[in-house]
Structures are given as C-alpha cells and as structure tokens.
Design a protein around this motif. Sequence first.
Motif, PDB file in Angstrom:
ATOM      1  N   ALA A 205       0.820  -1.210   0.000  1.00  0.00           N
ATOM      2  CA  ALA A 205       0.000   0.000   0.000  1.00  0.00           C
ATOM      3  C   ALA A 205       0.857   1.264   0.000  1.00  0.00           C
ATOM      4  O   ALA A 205       0.481   2.278  -0.591  1.00  0.00           O
ATOM      5  CB  ALA A 205      -0.934   0.002   1.218  1.00  0.00           C
ATOM      6  N   GLU A 230       0.617   8.250 -10.905  1.00  0.00           N
ATOM      7  CA  GLU A 230      -0.719   8.187 -10.315  1.00  0.00           C
ATOM      8  C   GLU A 230      -1.234   6.754 -10.388  1.00  0.00           C
ATOM      9  O   GLU A 230      -1.341   6.189 -11.483  1.00  0.00           O
ATOM     10  CB  GLU A 230      -1.680   9.127 -11.045  1.00  0.00           C
ATOM     11  CG  GLU A 230      -1.345  10.595 -10.901  1.00  0.00           C
ATOM     12  CD  GLU A 230      -2.449  11.485 -11.433  1.00  0.00           C
ATOM     13  OE1 GLU A 230      -3.598  10.999 -11.550  1.00  0.00           O
ATOM     14  OE2 GLU A 230      -2.177  12.663 -11.736  1.00  0.00           O
ATOM     15  N   PRO A 231      -1.550   6.131  -9.236  1.00  0.00           N
ATOM     16  CA  PRO A 231      -2.096   4.769  -9.263  1.00  0.00           C
ATOM     17  C   PRO A 231      -3.444   4.748  -9.977  1.00  0.00           C
ATOM     18  O   PRO A 231      -4.154   5.752 -10.065  1.00  0.00           O
ATOM     19  CB  PRO A 231      -2.236   4.405  -7.775  1.00  0.00           C
ATOM     20  CG  PRO A 231      -1.371   5.379  -7.046  1.00  0.00           C
ATOM     21  CD  PRO A 231      -1.369   6.627  -7.869  1.00  0.00           C
ATOM     22  N   GLY A 232      -3.786   3.591 -10.489  1.00  0.00           N
ATOM     23  CA  GLY A 232      -5.063   3.454 -11.187  1.00  0.00           C
ATOM     24  C   GLY A 232      -6.258   3.386 -10.265  1.00  0.00           C
ATOM     25  O   GLY A 232      -7.404   3.470 -10.725  1.00  0.00           O
ATOM     26  N   SER A 233      -6.023   3.207  -8.969  1.00  0.00           N
ATOM     27  CA  SER A 233      -7.140   3.117  -8.019  1.00  0.00           C
ATOM     28  C   SER A 233      -7.710   4.498  -7.742  1.00  0.00           C
ATOM     29  O   SER A 233      -7.165   5.517  -8.138  1.00  0.00           O
ATOM     30  CB  SER A 233      -6.668   2.479  -6.710  1.00  0.00           C
ATOM     31  OG  SER A 233      -5.603   3.238  -6.153  1.00  0.00           O
ATOM     32  N   GLU A 234      -8.827   4.509  -7.032  1.00  0.00           N
ATOM     33  CA  GLU A 234      -9.488   5.766  -6.666  1.00  0.00           C
ATOM     34  C   GLU A 234      -9.403   6.004  -5.162  1.00  0.00           C
ATOM     35  O   GLU A 234     -10.322   6.569  -4.572  1.00  0.00           O
ATOM     36  CB  GLU A 234     -10.961   5.737  -7.114  1.00  0.00           C
ATOM     37  CG  GLU A 234     -11.154   5.650  -8.616  1.00  0.00           C
ATOM     38  CD  GLU A 234     -10.626   6.876  -9.347  1.00  0.00           C
ATOM     39  OE1 GLU A 234     -10.609   7.964  -8.726  1.00  0.00           O
ATOM     40  OE2 GLU A 234     -10.233   6.762 -10.523  1.00  0.00           O
ATOM     41  N   ASP A 235      -8.313   5.562  -4.546  1.00  0.00           N
ATOM     42  CA  ASP A 235      -8.199   5.674  -3.097  1.00  0.00           C
ATOM     43  C   ASP A 235      -7.475   6.966  -2.720  1.00  0.00           C
ATOM     44  O   ASP A 235      -7.243   7.840  -3.559  1.00  0.00           O
ATOM     45  CB  ASP A 235      -7.470   4.454  -2.522  1.00  0.00           C
ATOM     46  CG  ASP A 235      -6.111   4.240  -3.193  1.00  0.00           C
ATOM     47  OD1 ASP A 235      -5.698   5.100  -4.001  1.00  0.00           O
ATOM     48  OD2 ASP A 235      -5.465   3.216  -2.909  1.00  0.00           O
ATOM     49  N   GLU A 236      -7.126   7.066  -1.417  1.00  0.00           N
ATOM     50  CA  GLU A 236      -6.492   8.278  -0.920  1.00  0.00           C
ATOM     51  C   GLU A 236      -5.127   8.522  -1.566  1.00  0.00           C
ATOM     52  O   GLU A 236      -4.748   9.669  -1.800  1.00  0.00           O
ATOM     53  CB  GLU A 236      -6.339   8.194   0.610  1.00  0.00           C
ATOM     54  CG  GLU A 236      -7.632   8.207   1.391  1.00  0.00           C
ATOM     55  CD  GLU A 236      -8.291   6.851   1.462  1.00  0.00           C
ATOM     56  OE1 GLU A 236      -7.761   5.907   0.815  1.00  0.00           O
ATOM     57  OE2 GLU A 236      -9.323   6.722   2.142  1.00  0.00           O
ATOM     58  N   ALA A 238      -4.191   7.698  -4.619  1.00  0.00           N
ATOM     59  CA  ALA A 238      -4.411   8.240  -5.962  1.00  0.00           C
ATOM     60  C   ALA A 238      -4.773   9.719  -5.899  1.00  0.00           C
ATOM     61  O   ALA A 238      -4.300  10.524  -6.710  1.00  0.00           O
ATOM     62  CB  ALA A 238      -5.505   7.441  -6.670  1.00  0.00           C
ATOM     63  N   ARG A 239      -5.612  10.079  -4.908  1.00  0.00           N
ATOM     64  CA  ARG A 239      -5.963  11.499  -4.769  1.00  0.00           C
ATOM     65  C   ARG A 239      -4.746  12.327  -4.354  1.00  0.00           C
ATOM     66  O   ARG A 239      -4.590  13.481  -4.784  1.00  0.00           O
ATOM     67  CB  ARG A 239      -7.095  11.654  -3.753  1.00  0.00           C
ATOM     68  CG  ARG A 239      -8.419  11.070  -4.237  1.00  0.00           C
ATOM     69  CD  ARG A 239      -9.579  11.574  -3.384  1.00  0.00           C
ATOM     70  NE  ARG A 239      -9.514  11.058  -2.036  1.00  0.00           N
ATOM     71  CZ  ARG A 239     -10.054   9.906  -1.658  1.00  0.00           C
ATOM     72  NH1 ARG A 239     -10.686   9.143  -2.537  1.00  0.00           N
ATOM     73  NH2 ARG A 239      -9.992   9.506  -0.409  1.00  0.00           N
TER      74      ARG A 239
END
Length: 486
Positions: A205, A230-236, A238-239
């Motif tokens: 993580a 930028e990670p492909g996820s939409e988590d914290e 990535a933000r």
Amino acid sequence: MADPARPGIPAALRRRADRLRRSPRLATATERLAPRSVRTRTTIAACVAVAVVLLAASAAVVLLMRANLHRTVETAAREQARTVARSAAEGPLPHVLPLDPGADFIQVTDTSGAVVAASQNLAGRPALADGGHDSFDLGVLGDEHHQRVTTLTTATPDGPVTIRVGASLHTADTAEDLTTAALAGLSAVLVATVGVVTWRATGRALRPVEAIRAEVAAIGDRDLARRVPEPGSEDEIARLAHTMNAMLDRLEAAGVRQRRFIADASHELRSPLAVLRTQLEVAHTHPDPVVRADMVAGALQDTDRLQSLAADLLLLARLDTTGHNGPAEELDLAELVRTCLEGRGPGRKEVVTELADGVAVTGNPMWLGRLLTNLLDNAERHARHRVTVRLALDPATGRAVLDVADDGPGVPPAEREKVFERFTRLDDARSRDEGGTGLGLSIARDIAALHGGTLAIEDTPAGCVFRTRLPARPHPTAAGAEGSGR
C-alpha cells in the motif's frame, strides 16, 4: 539491630526512579527505540491487537473447558458417593468397596473418625484428614494425583457415617495443558501470519507513496515538467498523487511565467538602453549643438520610459509578494475617480464621466488610483476622440462597476485575455507603439484581483470597454449621476 536509615531507602529509590523517568536522556533513548516507519508501527499495532484478542479468547476457552471438565468429574464422584450412601442405608458396608469408572478412591468413616469401609487403594489407611484437601498421596499408585473430593454424610442403622469419594483430575489437567499448548502455538502462528501479511500489505500500500516521495525528491527547480506516478485506483493515495501533480502544474506554470517575464523584461530594457547609449554617444561626438540638443532630448525621453518600466516592474513584484494582505480602508470610489482625473490635468483626448455617488469600496487608495490611471492611459493611447468613465452599483450582485471605454479600434475577442499578459504585443491597431511599457493592464488586473474583484474586456458596439467589478458598500444616500466633459 535495625538500621535507622533503612526505612528511608524505598522513598529514595522512588525519587531516583522518578528522576530517571523524567531524564532527557531516557526520553531520547525511548524516542530512538520507537519505530519511525509507518510500516513497522502498523505491523506492531496489528500484531499487538491480534495477540490481545487471541489471549482473551484462549483464556476464555481454557476457563470454560476447565469448568466443564471439573463439573463432569465432580458429577461422577457425587454419583459414586450417593451409590455408597444407598448401600450404607440398607445395611453394613463391606470393608472393601468397589470403584466405579471415574472414581479414584472411597473412604467411609463413622462419627468417631474410624474407617468403616474403603476402596482397595485406601485399605488399611487411617482416615483422611478434613480441611478441604484435594490432593492425596496414593501409595498404591506410587504418585500424587490432583483430585476432586466429594464429601457426603448419611444415616445408617449403626449411626451416621461420612463418605469421601475422590475423582482424579489427571485427564482434565492433561486436556487443559494440551489445549493451552495448542492455543499458544496456534496464537503464535496467527500473530506471525498477521505480522507477515500486514507487513507485506502495508508495504504494497505504501509503495506508491514511496514512489511519489522519490519522484518529488528528484524534481529540481529546473525539472518541473516531471510528474509523480498516479495509481489506477481511486483511493487516498491516488488522490494524493493527483493533488501533487496539480501542485506541480501550478509550480511549472509559475516558473514558466517567471522565466518569460524575466526574458521579456530583459528584452524591454535592452532596447531602450541600446537606443539611449547610441543617442548619448552621438551627442557626445557630434559637433552641431542643435543635433546634440535633440539627441539629449531623445535620451531624456528614453530615460523616462526606462524609469516607468522599472517602476512597473517593482510594482508587479510588490503585488506578487503582497498576496491578500492588502487593503483595509473604506473609500468613496466616485471621489477617488474625480481625484485621479483632476490630478492628470488636460489630456490629448476628451474624458467624459458618468459617476454614481454613494459607492464605497474597501481598498488601498494608491493601488486603486494606479488601476484607474493605467486604464485611462491605455484608453487615451487608443481612443480616436473620447474616453468615457462610468461608475455604477450593480443591484443584482452588490458590486461596484467601473467602466473605462474608448472609441478606438477595439480588441478582437480572441485577443481579450492576451492583452492582460505582461509585455504583450498585438498585431492590430491597439499594439503598443506609443510609449506604453506593456505592463499597465497586467498591473491593473492584479490590483483588481487583490481587492477581490475582476477586470475584463466587455462587448461594446464600438471601441473597447474595460470593466472592473469590485465588492462595494453602498452609502445610504441616494445614488445620482454626474456628467461632465474634459
């Protein structure tokens, strides 16, 4: 003989322990031993939490199992005692009593403490002493057994007797030990598994965070075009990466603006300096006094332009560093406009005013005066015949609206934002060819923004109008209109 100083030793030790706990060295050592990595702290916290839960659950399981096994053993011993009691009530008991499964020994005594009957392993032994003992040395078996003893008193034809039946807890203790060992081993495996999984999951993580940190650390002041992954996820995370890239975009844009501003300023300063040097060299060597005077006059004009350019550059630098820590004075905007117009004196073009009285703003009078002066200078350079200054209060938005219009060639819609850039040149009739520094409109917009307002070019049937909107505080007096020619 007692040592009189001995009673004071514990208090002294306590004081010394307190001093050690408050010692900066101990605090520093504790801080050094504390884990600094988020990954390590998370793993330790997960392991401790799981260990506490497993410890509580294991203790509950062992206690429940012990209570259940002891209850089973006690029930078997009580049933054996009741069987012996029924036999004693019916008649004399045999000297040797048979043992049922689950019973370890039996002993029956009368009121005088004499042994009436006993099991084979206690035959010939004296009466067991009272006192709640539950462990007896059974020589027949050759070792000592942990037992649950049940005592029962019953009436017989020969008088009351006391029956003691002991049931071995060896099986229960063995099961408890095995269960405790199994739970301890299983708990250790689970804690280790949780630690490994948490360590790997936390590392996975935090890997994007480390990548972001490494990329940001590698970005220099001359390499602002780089961006963090930028990670492909939409988590914290990535933000966070998106926010970092947005910040880098702003820094890159600011750097580009700064470099362009420096290049433009250098170019703008180089040209008048070159002309000024040429004029002075010619004036210095030319024998004709008239030509020399003309050259000196031209040099003075270029010096004035250089002075204006330097003043504008200093003002822009001041506006950039001031931010929003500026104005706090309440001003009558109509009066400020009149004062600025009177201070300019007669100009080359006619100036018409249409001012609504009673419009107050909060701002810096010097900077707002500079805003109006820059707009008037720009309008007079490009107007054909007349410049119009209007001031009104917009009832819908509660903002002061200050318009500076001219009847010149106007600005094409595609160029209306470009004119506010620093050192901007247009290719049409509104190009900077009459002594402007190319910074006036940029300064005016920065001043408007600093006062919480806007400055933009609005559509008009002919010419050009620069509209400034500022937060206003209307006076209670009724608004009026004033028109005059200059």
